[in-house]
Write an enzyme that holds these catalytic residues in place. Structure first.
Site, PDB file in Angstrom:
ATOM      1  N   GLY A   7       0.835  -1.132  -0.052  1.00 45.91           N
ATOM      2  CA  GLY A   7       0.030   0.054   0.044  1.00 45.91           C
ATOM      3  C   GLY A   7       0.947   1.223  -0.093  1.00 45.91           C
ATOM      4  N   GLY A   9      -0.233   4.773  -0.187  1.00 44.72           N
ATOM      5  CA  GLY A   9      -1.147   5.922  -0.221  1.00 44.72           C
ATOM      6  C   GLY A   9      -0.395   6.920   0.741  1.00 44.72           C
ATOM      7  N   GLY A  12       1.546   4.914   3.537  1.00 40.69           N
ATOM      8  CA  GLY A  12       2.769   4.227   2.853  1.00 40.69           C
ATOM      9  C   GLY A  12       4.058   5.147   2.661  1.00 40.69           C
ATOM     10  N   GLU A 144       0.156  -0.065  16.673  1.00 42.36           N
ATOM     11  CA  GLU A 144      -0.018   1.154  17.388  1.00 42.36           C
ATOM     12  C   GLU A 144      -0.592   2.167  16.563  1.00 42.36           C
ATOM     13  OE1 GLU A 144       1.025   1.931  20.956  1.00 42.36           O
ATOM     14  OE2 GLU A 144      -0.222   3.772  19.985  1.00 42.36           O
ATOM     15  N   GLY A 201      -6.826  16.156   4.479  1.00 44.31           N
ATOM     16  CA  GLY A 201      -6.366  14.811   4.372  1.00 44.31           C
ATOM     17  C   GLY A 201      -6.457  13.846   5.477  1.00 44.31           C
ATOM     18  N   LYS A 219     -11.773   1.923  16.265  1.00 45.04           N
ATOM     19  CA  LYS A 219     -11.008   2.201  17.261  1.00 45.04           C
ATOM     20  C   LYS A 219     -10.976   1.697  18.684  1.00 45.04           C
ATOM     21  CE  LYS A 219      -9.048   5.759  14.377  1.00 45.04           C
ATOM     22  NZ  LYS A 219      -9.326   7.449  13.861  1.00 45.04           N
TER      23      LYS A 219
HETATM   24  N1  HSE Z   1     -10.269   9.577   9.555  1.00 39.17           N
HETATM   25  C1  HSE Z   1      -9.460   9.388  10.825  1.00 39.17           C
HETATM   26  C2  HSE Z   1      -9.411  10.409  11.709  1.00 39.17           C
HETATM   27  C3  HSE Z   1      -7.965   9.177  10.247  1.00 39.17           C
HETATM   28  O1  HSE Z   1     -10.154  11.586  11.132  1.00 39.17           O
HETATM   29  O2  HSE Z   1      -9.248  10.282  12.900  1.00 39.17           O
HETATM   30  C4  HSE Z   1      -7.004   8.283  11.446  1.00 39.17           C
HETATM   31  O3  HSE Z   1      -7.461   6.982  11.749  1.00 39.17           O
END
Ligand code: HSE
Length: 334
Positions: A7, A9, A12, A144, A201, A219
């Site tokens: 990967g 992106g 990576g 992590e 991003g 999470k």
């Molecule tokens: N889209 C997730 C965030 C990225 O906004 O926290 C990190 O996992």
């Protein structure tokens, strides 16, 4: 240490950039971290002398690693055929199937490679299977970066707080929604700030995963399983997102000394994600894209960590710490 990156992106490339920029520092303090293969959907680059800077440039310009020039080889073939110590799995996170990351991780173990990942999908859906496979093949599995980006959380709980009973975990684990709520508090409307979050991003490829609370749910499943020894999947989480939160609701909460935050929590074995009223002076009231987690423990009592939960370099920080930890473990064994 020989590394395969699967990967290429934002994450990576972020790792490649850090390995390239810190090459001398790493060599001096820990030894060599050599990337011997990079694969994306277009193909792969394999070799002892991959020019990481060039690989990043080619991918950013053309979107395809094969233009390096590389070869037509799939990620799975790279995992099977290339001689390496560790696979870093950083393909996009899929919270419905966990694929292709789940297969990449399992095949890596089967082919004698340790794994580091930032990928939430396979961990939130197949945690037990992945841990058991790592154990069966006697491989190290570290993740992590999957929760809280650069913010130390899994290793903090498992190592620094080792010996404590973790009674509950509560926190903000999604930077996109925290950014949106912070900006709405300042009077901006939902659509405008969502657009901004995308531009930063940090939002998922499908930002519905952020807004609906699913990303936070993934999470807390990872934390529940990895830190508290539970056996949960994303289906076990009661989830409510921030879709219905308005600037007016935030304004009214503020007037009474509160704010509204999307909180993920693990209490008494229950996993819940929902917007909650949080006192303005609470340590959980962090702004912008920040993440925060509060552990309640038996010995250390309350421990709070705050940090950047997303971003290329921030996530690379967590991946790098896992790589360094694996390198030390391998060296101690031999
Ligand atoms: N889209 C997730 C965030 C990225 O906004 O926290 C990190 O996992």
């Amino acid at each position: 240490m020989r590394i395969i990156i699967i990967g290429f992106g934002v994450i990576g490339r972020g790792l490649a950039k850090v390995l390239y920029k810190k090459r001398e520092f790493l060599r001096k303090n820990y030894g060599d971290f050599n990337v011997v293969a990079i694969a994306d959907r277009s193909g792969a680059i394999i070799g002892e002398d991959i020019d990481l800077k060039r690989a990043i440039e080619v991918k950013e310009k053309s979107g395809k690693i094969i233009n390096y020039p590389g070869i037509e080889k799939s990620s799975l073939e790279v995992i099977k055929d290339v001689d390496a110590d560790v696979v870093v799995e950083v393909t996009p996170s899929n919270l419905d199937t966990g694929e292709p990351a789940r297969t990449h991780i399992i095949e890596s173990f089967k082919h004698g490679k340790h794994v580091v990942t930032a990928n939430k999908g396979p961990l939130a859906l197949y945690f037990k299977e992945l841990m058991e496979t790592a154990k069966r093949y006697n491989k190290i599995f570290k993740f992590e970066a999957s929760v809280g980006g650069a913010m130390p959380i899994i290793n903090l709980a498992k190592e620094t707080l080792a010996g404590n009973k973790i009674i509950s975990i509560r926190g903000i684990l999604n930077g996109t929604t925290n950014y949106i709520l912070t900006k709405m508090e300042e009077g901006l409307d939902f659509e405008t700030v969502l657009k901004e979050a995308k531009e930063l991003g940090i939002a998922e490829t499908n930002p519905y995963q952020d807004i609906s609370g699913l990303d936070t749910a993934a999470k807390i499943v990872i934390l529940a399983n990895a830190i508290m020894g539970l056996n949960k999947t994303i289906k076990d989480v009661k989830v409510r997102g921030i879709e219905k939160i308005t600037p007016e609701a935030l304004f009214l909460a503020n007037k009474r000394g509160y704010t509204i935050k999307l909180i993920g929590e693990i209490v008494n074995g229950y996993l819940i994600v929902e917007p909650k009223l949080i006192p303005i002076n609470s340590p959980l009231n962090v702004k912008g894209t920040l993440n925060v987690a509060m552990f309640e423990t038996d010995l250390a009592k309350e421990v709070v960590v705050v940090g950047r939960g997303a971003g290329a370099e921030e996530t690379a920080s967590a991946i790098l710490s896992d790589l360094i930890s694996i390198k030390k473990m391998i060296e101690n064994e031999s």
